[in-house]
Design a protein around this motif. Structure first.
Motif, PDB file in Angstrom:
ATOM      1  N   VAL A  53      41.050  38.351  52.383  1.00 46.74           N
ATOM      2  CA  VAL A  53      40.728  37.216  53.253  1.00 46.74           C
ATOM      3  C   VAL A  53      41.717  37.249  54.410  1.00 46.74           C
ATOM      4  O   VAL A  53      42.691  37.998  54.377  1.00 46.74           O
ATOM      5  CB  VAL A  53      40.794  35.863  52.491  1.00 46.74           C
ATOM      6  CG1 VAL A  53      39.717  35.791  51.423  1.00 46.74           C
ATOM      7  CG2 VAL A  53      42.166  35.627  51.877  1.00 46.74           C
ATOM      8  N   THR A  57      45.282  38.139  50.215  1.00 45.40           N
ATOM      9  CA  THR A  57      44.395  38.511  49.117  1.00 45.40           C
ATOM     10  C   THR A  57      43.995  37.267  48.342  1.00 45.40           C
ATOM     11  O   THR A  57      44.854  36.475  47.951  1.00 45.40           O
ATOM     12  CB  THR A  57      45.092  39.501  48.169  1.00 45.40           C
ATOM     13  OG1 THR A  57      45.355  40.705  48.885  1.00 45.40           O
ATOM     14  CG2 THR A  57      44.233  39.824  46.963  1.00 45.40           C
ATOM     15  N   LEU A  58      42.696  37.114  48.132  1.00 50.61           N
ATOM     16  CA  LEU A  58      42.193  36.042  47.277  1.00 50.61           C
ATOM     17  C   LEU A  58      42.154  36.583  45.859  1.00 50.61           C
ATOM     18  O   LEU A  58      41.466  37.573  45.580  1.00 50.61           O
ATOM     19  CB  LEU A  58      40.789  35.608  47.709  1.00 50.61           C
ATOM     20  CG  LEU A  58      40.070  34.630  46.771  1.00 50.61           C
ATOM     21  CD1 LEU A  58      40.821  33.299  46.687  1.00 50.61           C
ATOM     22  CD2 LEU A  58      38.631  34.421  47.215  1.00 50.61           C
ATOM     23  N   ASN A  70      41.705  29.829  41.870  1.00 49.87           N
ATOM     24  CA  ASN A  70      41.726  30.627  43.097  1.00 49.87           C
ATOM     25  C   ASN A  70      43.094  30.550  43.760  1.00 49.87           C
ATOM     26  O   ASN A  70      43.621  29.464  43.961  1.00 49.87           O
ATOM     27  CB  ASN A  70      40.662  30.100  44.065  1.00 49.87           C
ATOM     28  CG  ASN A  70      39.293  30.117  43.438  1.00 49.87           C
ATOM     29  OD1 ASN A  70      38.744  31.173  43.172  1.00 49.87           O
ATOM     30  ND2 ASN A  70      38.732  28.953  43.173  1.00 49.87           N
ATOM     31  N   TYR A  71      43.635  31.721  44.105  1.00 45.96           N
ATOM     32  CA  TYR A  71      44.943  31.796  44.743  1.00 45.96           C
ATOM     33  C   TYR A  71      44.857  32.743  45.930  1.00 45.96           C
ATOM     34  O   TYR A  71      44.239  33.796  45.835  1.00 45.96           O
ATOM     35  CB  TYR A  71      45.998  32.340  43.768  1.00 45.96           C
ATOM     36  CG  TYR A  71      46.101  31.545  42.497  1.00 45.96           C
ATOM     37  CD1 TYR A  71      46.902  30.410  42.426  1.00 45.96           C
ATOM     38  CD2 TYR A  71      45.394  31.920  41.368  1.00 45.96           C
ATOM     39  CE1 TYR A  71      47.001  29.675  41.261  1.00 45.96           C
ATOM     40  CE2 TYR A  71      45.484  31.191  40.190  1.00 45.96           C
ATOM     41  CZ  TYR A  71      46.288  30.072  40.140  1.00 45.96           C
ATOM     42  OH  TYR A  71      46.371  29.354  38.986  1.00 45.96           O
ATOM     43  N   ILE A  72      45.487  32.373  47.020  1.00 44.13           N
ATOM     44  CA  ILE A  72      45.612  33.291  48.153  1.00 44.13           C
ATOM     45  C   ILE A  72      47.059  33.767  48.179  1.00 44.13           C
ATOM     46  O   ILE A  72      47.992  32.967  48.259  1.00 44.13           O
ATOM     47  CB  ILE A  72      45.220  32.622  49.484  1.00 44.13           C
ATOM     48  CG1 ILE A  72      43.728  32.293  49.459  1.00 44.13           C
ATOM     49  CG2 ILE A  72      45.560  33.550  50.657  1.00 44.13           C
ATOM     50  CD1 ILE A  72      43.220  31.600  50.700  1.00 44.13           C
TER      51      ILE A  72
END
Length: 113
Positions: A53, A57-58, A70-72
């Motif tokens: 993204v 990174t997602l 969900n983590y970025i």
């Protein structure tokens, strides 16, 4: 206060979990950044996916109690994580570890995009 969750449907439970998590964030109670110690509850070989993204990174991990988390991960911390994962993937199996129940590194059932 006790909430009877025994008769809630999955969508109702999901909504309750989301609302409880949002409320937990609002309380601003101290939450340590230190690695949790002691007896841990962990999911063995969870499903996961990674995607690029704009912000990095997602990372999506499926938790049986929370559904998809969900983590970025921005580029610099992503590189640190990669280093740790690669180092552990190349290490011999620990013989006398409390964490012997952890699986050998695997794909986690996910796709790498």
């Amino acid at each position: 206060m006790t909430i009877d969750i025994s008769k809630l449907s999955i969508p109702e439970l999901d909504q309750l979990i989301v609302r409880a998590a949002q409320r937990r964030e609002e309380l601003n109670s101290p939450m340590s950044d230190a690695q949790p110690q002691g007896e841990l509850r962990a999911v063995l070989d969870p499903k996961w996916y990674v995607s690029m993204v704009d912000a990095g990174t997602l990372l999506q991990i499926r938790d049986p109690g929370h559904n998809w988390l969900n983590y970025i991960i921005p580029p610099a911390p992503r590189a640190v994580l990669l280093t740790h994962l690669l180092q552990q993937a190349l290490m011999p199996k620990l013989e006398n570890s409390n964490l012997q129940m952890l699986p050998a590194p695997s794909g986690g059932g996910g796709r790498l995009h």
